[in-house]
Design an enzyme around this catalytic site. Structure first.
Site, PDB file in Angstrom:
ATOM      1  CD  GLU A   1      -2.770  -1.137   2.507  1.00 19.55           C
ATOM      2  OE1 GLU A   1      -2.683  -0.180   3.314  1.00 19.55           O
ATOM      3  OE2 GLU A   1      -3.578  -2.076   2.627  1.00 19.55           O
TER       4      GLU A   1
ATOM      5  N   GLY B   1       4.858  -0.515   2.544  1.00 17.87           N
ATOM      6  CA  GLY B   1       5.675  -1.236   1.564  1.00 17.87           C
ATOM      7  C   GLY B   1       6.519  -2.246   2.308  1.00 17.87           C
TER       8      GLY B   1
ATOM      9  CB  THR C   1       2.727  -7.814 -10.581  1.00 17.34           C
ATOM     10  OG1 THR C   1       3.914  -7.179 -10.095  1.00 17.34           O
ATOM     11  CG2 THR C   1       3.022  -8.482 -11.914  1.00 17.34           C
TER      12      THR C   1
ATOM     13  CD  GLU D   1       7.858 -11.713  -3.874  1.00 12.94           C
ATOM     14  OE1 GLU D   1       8.205 -12.452  -2.941  1.00 12.94           O
ATOM     15  OE2 GLU D   1       6.802 -11.829  -4.475  1.00 12.94           O
TER      16      GLU D   1
HETATM   17  C1  LIG Z   1       7.459  -3.189 -10.439  1.00 17.29           C
HETATM   18  C2  LIG Z   1       6.942  -3.546  -9.091  1.00 17.29           C
HETATM   19  C3  LIG Z   1       6.114  -4.650  -8.929  1.00 17.29           C
HETATM   20  C4  LIG Z   1       5.597  -4.968  -7.664  1.00 17.29           C
HETATM   21  N1  LIG Z   1       4.706  -6.005  -7.543  1.00 17.29           N
HETATM   22  C5  LIG Z   1       4.062  -6.160  -6.368  1.00 17.29           C
HETATM   23  C6  LIG Z   1       2.976  -7.078  -6.261  1.00 17.29           C
HETATM   24  O1  LIG Z   1       2.623  -7.792  -7.214  1.00 17.29           O
HETATM   25  N2  LIG Z   1       2.300  -7.156  -5.080  1.00 17.29           N
HETATM   26  C7  LIG Z   1       2.652  -6.385  -4.008  1.00 17.29           C
HETATM   27  O2  LIG Z   1       2.001  -6.506  -2.969  1.00 17.29           O
HETATM   28  N3  LIG Z   1       3.694  -5.529  -4.069  1.00 17.29           N
HETATM   29  C8  LIG Z   1       4.392  -5.393  -5.217  1.00 17.29           C
HETATM   30  N4  LIG Z   1       5.424  -4.479  -5.304  1.00 17.29           N
HETATM   31  C9  LIG Z   1       5.761  -3.667  -4.140  1.00 17.29           C
HETATM   32  C10 LIG Z   1       7.119  -3.959  -3.544  1.00 17.29           C
HETATM   33  O3  LIG Z   1       7.107  -5.162  -2.865  1.00 17.29           O
HETATM   34  C11 LIG Z   1       7.502  -2.749  -2.678  1.00 17.29           C
HETATM   35  O4  LIG Z   1       7.812  -1.685  -3.552  1.00 17.29           O
HETATM   36  C12 LIG Z   1       8.665  -3.048  -1.760  1.00 17.29           C
HETATM   37  O5  LIG Z   1       8.260  -3.925  -0.756  1.00 17.29           O
HETATM   38  C13 LIG Z   1       9.245  -1.799  -1.118  1.00 17.29           C
HETATM   39  O6  LIG Z   1       8.243  -1.021  -0.532  1.00 17.29           O
HETATM   40  P1  LIG Z   1       8.171   0.555  -0.848  1.00 17.29           P
HETATM   41  O7  LIG Z   1       8.194   0.718  -2.314  1.00 17.29           O
HETATM   42  O8  LIG Z   1       7.012   1.125  -0.112  1.00 17.29           O
HETATM   43  O9  LIG Z   1       9.520   1.153  -0.285  1.00 17.29           O
HETATM   44  P2  LIG Z   1       9.833   1.626   1.234  1.00 17.29           P
HETATM   45  O10 LIG Z   1       9.338   0.604   2.186  1.00 17.29           O
HETATM   46  O11 LIG Z   1       9.388   3.025   1.408  1.00 17.29           O
HETATM   47  O12 LIG Z   1      11.414   1.558   1.228  1.00 17.29           O
HETATM   48  C14 LIG Z   1      12.209   2.571   0.617  1.00 17.29           C
HETATM   49  C15 LIG Z   1      13.681   2.297   0.920  1.00 17.29           C
HETATM   50  O13 LIG Z   1      13.877   2.317   2.352  1.00 17.29           O
HETATM   51  C16 LIG Z   1      14.495   1.101   2.754  1.00 17.29           C
HETATM   52  N5  LIG Z   1      13.997   0.704   4.075  1.00 17.29           N
HETATM   53  C17 LIG Z   1      12.706   0.550   4.485  1.00 17.29           C
HETATM   54  N6  LIG Z   1      12.661   0.160   5.766  1.00 17.29           N
HETATM   55  C18 LIG Z   1      13.954   0.028   6.186  1.00 17.29           C
HETATM   56  C19 LIG Z   1      14.562  -0.367   7.409  1.00 17.29           C
HETATM   57  N7  LIG Z   1      13.844  -0.728   8.480  1.00 17.29           N
HETATM   58  N8  LIG Z   1      15.915  -0.378   7.464  1.00 17.29           N
HETATM   59  C20 LIG Z   1      16.655  -0.034   6.389  1.00 17.29           C
HETATM   60  N9  LIG Z   1      16.139   0.348   5.210  1.00 17.29           N
HETATM   61  C21 LIG Z   1      14.805   0.375   5.102  1.00 17.29           C
HETATM   62  C22 LIG Z   1      14.088   0.078   1.714  1.00 17.29           C
HETATM   63  O14 LIG Z   1      14.984  -0.999   1.663  1.00 17.29           O
HETATM   64  C23 LIG Z   1      14.130   0.907   0.448  1.00 17.29           C
HETATM   65  O15 LIG Z   1      15.463   0.980  -0.007  1.00 17.29           O
HETATM   66  C24 LIG Z   1       5.973  -4.186  -6.554  1.00 17.29           C
HETATM   67  C25 LIG Z   1       6.845  -3.103  -6.708  1.00 17.29           C
HETATM   68  C26 LIG Z   1       7.310  -2.766  -7.954  1.00 17.29           C
HETATM   69  C27 LIG Z   1       8.202  -1.544  -8.085  1.00 17.29           C
END
Ligand SMILES: Cc1cc2nc3c(=O)[nH]c(=O)nc-3n(C[C@H](O)[C@H](O)[C@H](O)COP(=O)(O)OP(=O)(O)OC[C@H]3O[C@@H](n4cnc5c(N)ncnc54)[C@H](O)[C@@H]3O)c2cc1C
Length: 412
Positions: A139, A143, A172, A392
């Protein structure tokens, strides 16, 4: 990986058995002849490559049977081997072919046998009528932090229905799928332990596609928001059933341990598969750079005759093999119900994805100016490779999980 006539019974073998070799070669043929020639076009179009999906369905590669057989393959490496070949062809198209499997795994991981048999065939359809599945966990404000999911599921006892409200993002196949699997919060105060997964059947009113994202890579795969506005699904759409959920919630309220953290369970089962995708992408770029630098001459000799170039190729080959071994180990552990005591699934995903990012970046360098253009595929593979370090569970999250496993401390 079975014993063969000429290999002694050592109890350990990395030799793939004949069935897996056949699947590997078959998937490779499709990747080489159908996926790769279509890759640049669908990357530019940024659309689901329906004609390729149709071809894949026609030969049985996009089918429930294929994924189920590989998933259940006894050694555990059926999926990694097939995924490596498909993603070697092209990661964007391959994600369009395999994206449904993530939703199917969510049903397999959290649902009953009955639910598995009801919903997974509807996610794949038939060669004449292809269907798609989507897994919706992420969401805008949840994430990496899955416990922050705000999408609510409220039970309506009068009608035996669940009512879902919220906005999912990054899904996706989101919005274009026939069957959506949605992770929602039933008891928000319990965090991820108060969540459950729900199937939203085809054509359910209230589910719609929000923004479709224009992306950096894997552009042949559709990624979009999914809006849930008073979506009513029958009680049987709660994966695992109400009784199991009620027991799990009761355990969570009492602070007792629970196995059923819906989203985390799905991710854990699929991490080596994501590692395999990254290995396929890395191998594509490595092979391309190797062949290019062996053939292109500067200063009167092939580029690859320079140690600096050959050493880069050597590092690429070594890291790719190491990544594959980690992936196969984790997949074997998952299949044989081994405890992931050191978060070996996360290790495989972390190392393979970082390897793909590193290899593809260096492949661009080895091709010089050509590598930087869209005339050559390595820039596309580099754009594609980045996703493996994000979805993931991003690399930092994998390190958190591994760090916690190896120290036993609540690392943050
Ligand atoms: C092309 C694509 C396809 C996807 N497909 C799916 C899908 O089919 N279903 C689904 O549910 N999701 C899907 N996702 C979502 C994906 O799993 C999330 O984007 C991912 O989990 C990261 O979440 P976020 O984008 O909110 O990043 P954030 O959680 O905001 O993270 C941003 C950065 O901060 C870092 N970070 C966060 N927390 C910490 C911590 N505690 N310590 C250190 N670093 C941290 C992260 O590693 C990252 O580098 C998809 C994403 C993309 C881009």
């Amino acid at each position: 990986m079975s014993e063969t006539a000429d290999s002694p019974a050592t109890g350990f073998s990395l030799e793939l058995d004949e069935d897996i070799r056949d699947v590997r070669d078959w998937a490779h043929g499709f990747a080489r002849d159908v996926i790769r020639p279509a890759a640049a076009e669908w990357d530019e179009r940024e659309e689901t490559p329906w004609p390729v999906l149709k071809e894949a369905a026609k030969i049985g590669l996009y089918s429930l049977d294929f994924f189920a057989n590989q998933w259940l393959e006894p050694s555990g490496v059926g999926i990694p081997v097939a995924f490596e070949e498909l993603y070697w062809g092209d990661p964007g198209i391959a994600l369009s072919i395999t994206g449904t499997a993530l939703a199917a795994v969510a049903v397999a991981g959290n649902g009953t046998q009955e639910q598995l048999f009801e919903w997974t065939p509807q996610m794949f359809g038939s060669p004449d009528d292809i269907k798609l599945g989507a897994f919706c966990s992420s969401e805008p404000d949840a994430g990496s932090d899955v416990s922050a999911i705000r999408t609510r599921a409220v039970y309506d006892e009068a009608t035996d229905e669940w009512v879902l409200n919220g906005t999912k993002t990054w899904a996706t196949n989101g919005g274009i799928a026939d069957v959506h699997v949605v992770v929602a919060s039933v008891e928000p105060e319990l965090g991820s332990r108060g969540q459950a997964s729900f199937v939203v059947p085809p054509g359910t009113p209230g589910l719609s596609q929000g923004q479709k994202f224009a992306k950096h890579g894997i552009r042949a795969s559709h990624t979009a928001e999914v809006v849930l506005d008073d979506v009513r699904v029958p009680g049987r759409c709660l994966l695992g059933g109400k009784e199991r959920l009620d027991e799990r919630l009761a355990r969570a309220r009492e602070g007792r341990s629970s196995k059923g953290q819906a989203a985390m369970k799905t991710f854990e089962a699929s991490r080596p598969s994501v590692g395999a995708m990254a290995v396929g992408c890395a191998r594509a770029a490595y092979e391309y750079a190797r062949d290019y630098t062996v053939q292109r001459e500067q200063f009167g000799k092939p580029l690859a005759e320079n140690q600096a170039v050959a050493f880069t190729l050597a590092d690429m080959a070594t890291r790719i093999d190491a990544a594959r071994l980690l992936v196969w180990r984790a997949a074997w552990m998952a299949r044989n119900d081994k405890e992931f005591a050191q978060a070996e699934g996360s290790m495989s995903k972390l190392f393979a994805s970082e390897t793909a990012a590193w290899v593809t970046q260096n492949a661009i360098r080895l091709l010089g100016g050509n590598g930087y253009t869209r005339e050559y595929p390595v820039e596309r593979w580099h754009r594609d490779a980045t996703i493996f370090t994000i979805f993931e569970g991003a690399s930092e999250i994998q390190r958190l999980i591994i760090g916690r496993a190896v120290t036993g401390l609540p690392v943050r």
